[in-house]
Design a protein around this motif. Structure first.
Motif, PDB file in Angstrom:
ATOM      1  N   GLU A  47       0.814  -1.214   0.000  1.00  0.00           N
ATOM      2  CA  GLU A  47       0.000   0.000   0.000  1.00  0.00           C
ATOM      3  C   GLU A  47       0.851   1.268   0.000  1.00  0.00           C
ATOM      4  OE1 GLU A  47      -0.254  -1.663   4.277  1.00  0.00           O
ATOM      5  OE2 GLU A  47      -0.625  -2.484   2.310  1.00  0.00           O
ATOM      6  N   ASP A  48       2.049   1.201   0.573  1.00  0.00           N
ATOM      7  CA  ASP A  48       2.944   2.356   0.523  1.00  0.00           C
ATOM      8  C   ASP A  48       3.374   2.644  -0.911  1.00  0.00           C
ATOM      9  OD1 ASP A  48       2.769   2.551   3.266  1.00  0.00           O
ATOM     10  OD2 ASP A  48       4.616   1.419   3.622  1.00  0.00           O
ATOM     11  N   TYR A  49       3.657   1.604  -1.664  1.00  0.00           N
ATOM     12  CA  TYR A  49       4.028   1.786  -3.069  1.00  0.00           C
ATOM     13  C   TYR A  49       2.848   2.261  -3.897  1.00  0.00           C
ATOM     14  CZ  TYR A  49       8.454  -0.471  -2.024  1.00  0.00           C
ATOM     15  OH  TYR A  49       9.675  -0.774  -1.510  1.00  0.00           O
ATOM     16  N   LEU A  50       1.648   1.756  -3.598  1.00  0.00           N
ATOM     17  CA  LEU A  50       0.451   2.224  -4.299  1.00  0.00           C
ATOM     18  C   LEU A  50       0.211   3.704  -4.022  1.00  0.00           C
ATOM     19  CD1 LEU A  50      -2.057  -0.716  -3.734  1.00  0.00           C
ATOM     20  CD2 LEU A  50      -0.958  -0.071  -5.871  1.00  0.00           C
ATOM     21  N   ILE A  54       1.178  14.230   2.922  1.00  0.00           N
ATOM     22  CA  ILE A  54       1.254  14.472   4.369  1.00  0.00           C
ATOM     23  C   ILE A  54       0.987  13.187   5.144  1.00  0.00           C
ATOM     24  CG2 ILE A  54       0.139  15.694   6.284  1.00  0.00           C
ATOM     25  CD1 ILE A  54      -0.370  17.998   4.223  1.00  0.00           C
ATOM     26  N   TRP A  55      -0.055  12.456   4.745  1.00  0.00           N
ATOM     27  CA  TRP A  55      -0.405  11.229   5.457  1.00  0.00           C
ATOM     28  C   TRP A  55       0.664  10.153   5.299  1.00  0.00           C
ATOM     29  CZ3 TRP A  55      -5.998  11.345   3.213  1.00  0.00           C
ATOM     30  CH2 TRP A  55      -6.754  12.303   3.907  1.00  0.00           C
ATOM     31  N   LEU A  56       1.242  10.027   4.102  1.00  0.00           N
ATOM     32  CA  LEU A  56       2.281   9.021   3.890  1.00  0.00           C
ATOM     33  C   LEU A  56       3.539   9.377   4.673  1.00  0.00           C
ATOM     34  CD1 LEU A  56       2.994   6.407   2.404  1.00  0.00           C
ATOM     35  CD2 LEU A  56       3.813   7.793   0.500  1.00  0.00           C
ATOM     36  N   GLU A  57       3.871  10.665   4.704  1.00  0.00           N
ATOM     37  CA  GLU A  57       5.044  11.095   5.459  1.00  0.00           C
ATOM     38  C   GLU A  57       4.867  10.824   6.953  1.00  0.00           C
ATOM     39  OE1 GLU A  57       7.778  15.079   6.125  1.00  0.00           O
ATOM     40  OE2 GLU A  57       5.734  15.283   5.357  1.00  0.00           O
ATOM     41  N   SER A  58       3.683  11.133   7.486  1.00  0.00           N
ATOM     42  CA  SER A  58       3.456  10.876   8.917  1.00  0.00           C
ATOM     43  C   SER A  58       3.417   9.383   9.218  1.00  0.00           C
ATOM     44  CB  SER A  58       2.172  11.552   9.390  1.00  0.00           C
ATOM     45  OG  SER A  58       1.051  10.970   8.783  1.00  0.00           O
ATOM     46  N   LYS A  59       2.901   8.595   8.279  1.00  0.00           N
ATOM     47  CA  LYS A  59       2.866   7.142   8.461  1.00  0.00           C
ATOM     48  C   LYS A  59       4.279   6.573   8.500  1.00  0.00           C
ATOM     49  CE  LYS A  59       1.311   2.927   6.228  1.00  0.00           C
ATOM     50  NZ  LYS A  59       0.758   2.332   5.046  1.00  0.00           N
ATOM     51  N   ILE A  60       5.141   7.035   7.615  1.00  0.00           N
ATOM     52  CA  ILE A  60       6.522   6.554   7.575  1.00  0.00           C
ATOM     53  C   ILE A  60       7.264   7.001   8.838  1.00  0.00           C
ATOM     54  CG2 ILE A  60       8.719   6.803   6.363  1.00  0.00           C
ATOM     55  CD1 ILE A  60       7.103   6.807   3.744  1.00  0.00           C
ATOM     56  N   LYS A  61       7.020   8.223   9.307  1.00  0.00           N
ATOM     57  CA  LYS A  61       7.665   8.685  10.549  1.00  0.00           C
ATOM     58  C   LYS A  61       7.219   7.855  11.745  1.00  0.00           C
ATOM     59  CE  LYS A  61       8.629  13.482   9.435  1.00  0.00           C
ATOM     60  NZ  LYS A  61       8.291  14.891   9.728  1.00  0.00           N
ATOM     61  N   ASP A  62       5.911   7.530  11.790  1.00  0.00           N
ATOM     62  CA  ASP A  62       5.398   6.732  12.896  1.00  0.00           C
ATOM     63  C   ASP A  62       5.973   5.328  12.897  1.00  0.00           C
ATOM     64  OD1 ASP A  62       3.896   8.849  13.793  1.00  0.00           O
ATOM     65  OD2 ASP A  62       2.017   8.141  12.896  1.00  0.00           O
ATOM     66  N   GLU A  63       6.188   4.758  11.713  1.00  0.00           N
ATOM     67  CA  GLU A  63       6.739   3.401  11.628  1.00  0.00           C
ATOM     68  C   GLU A  63       8.214   3.360  11.980  1.00  0.00           C
ATOM     69  OE1 GLU A  63       5.787   2.014   7.720  1.00  0.00           O
ATOM     70  OE2 GLU A  63       3.692   1.642   8.219  1.00  0.00           O
ATOM     71  N   LYS A  64       8.919   4.478  11.811  1.00  0.00           N
ATOM     72  CA  LYS A  64      10.349   4.508  12.149  1.00  0.00           C
ATOM     73  C   LYS A  64      10.571   4.565  13.656  1.00  0.00           C
ATOM     74  CE  LYS A  64      12.316   6.458   7.976  1.00  0.00           C
ATOM     75  NZ  LYS A  64      13.077   7.561   7.396  1.00  0.00           N
ATOM     76  N   LYS A  65       9.561   5.034  14.394  1.00  0.00           N
ATOM     77  CA  LYS A  65       9.705   5.162  15.852  1.00  0.00           C
ATOM     78  C   LYS A  65       9.674   3.857  16.568  1.00  0.00           C
ATOM     79  CE  LYS A  65       7.945   9.805  16.210  1.00  0.00           C
ATOM     80  NZ  LYS A  65       6.942  10.663  16.770  1.00  0.00           N
TER      81      LYS A  65
END
Length: 143
Positions: A7-10, A132-143
């Protein structure tokens, strides 16, 4: 090394497809400004590139459904985007101003250009929101 989901690639592909016409619009506007020193913004370019924008919006909808985030707003915006495109394609034929330049004025002609504006605004908003949503999702997953 972080593994990304389908879904990230989509979502990323959908964002790119939606924003390509706006990058092209910006390039043409700046080129024309540099060559002729006249500011012309061709707001029909995103609609002319609907073959990129609509699949991009559909990819965003599928990616949102798969990731189970922001599904409702994505589906609403995608539906409005598709309806606006269909109206702009069909209205000139129904109301007759597509083939007769004398009829290219008045309420229906203006109403059609309002829908072109709605299409442009919804598509850029859809792309920016998903950035914005993808960037926040990626930041949340890195934590």
């Amino acid at each position: 090394m972080k593994r990304y989901k389908v879904e990230d690639y989509l979502l990323l592909t959908g964002i790119i497809l939606i924003l390509i016409p706006f990058v092209f619009l910006l390039f043409i506007t700046l080129s024309h400004l540099g060559l002729v020193q006249d500011m012309i913004l061709d707001y029909l370019i995103p609609l002319e590139f609907a073959f990129l924008v609509i699949p991009g919006a559909l990819l965003l909808a599928v990616g949102s459904i798969l990731s189970k985030t922001h599904v409702k707003i994505t589906l609403i915006l995608t539906s409005i985007l598709i309806l606006a495109m269909l109206y702009v394609m069909i209205a000139p034929v129904i109301f007759g101003f597509g083939s007769d330049s004398d009829l290219a004025h008045g309420f229906w002609f203006t109403f059609t250009f309002v829908w072109v504006g709605i299409y442009d605004i919804i598509s850029i908003v859809l792309g920016i929101l998903h950035i914005i949503w993808l960037e926040s999702k990626i930041k949340d997953e890195k934590k």
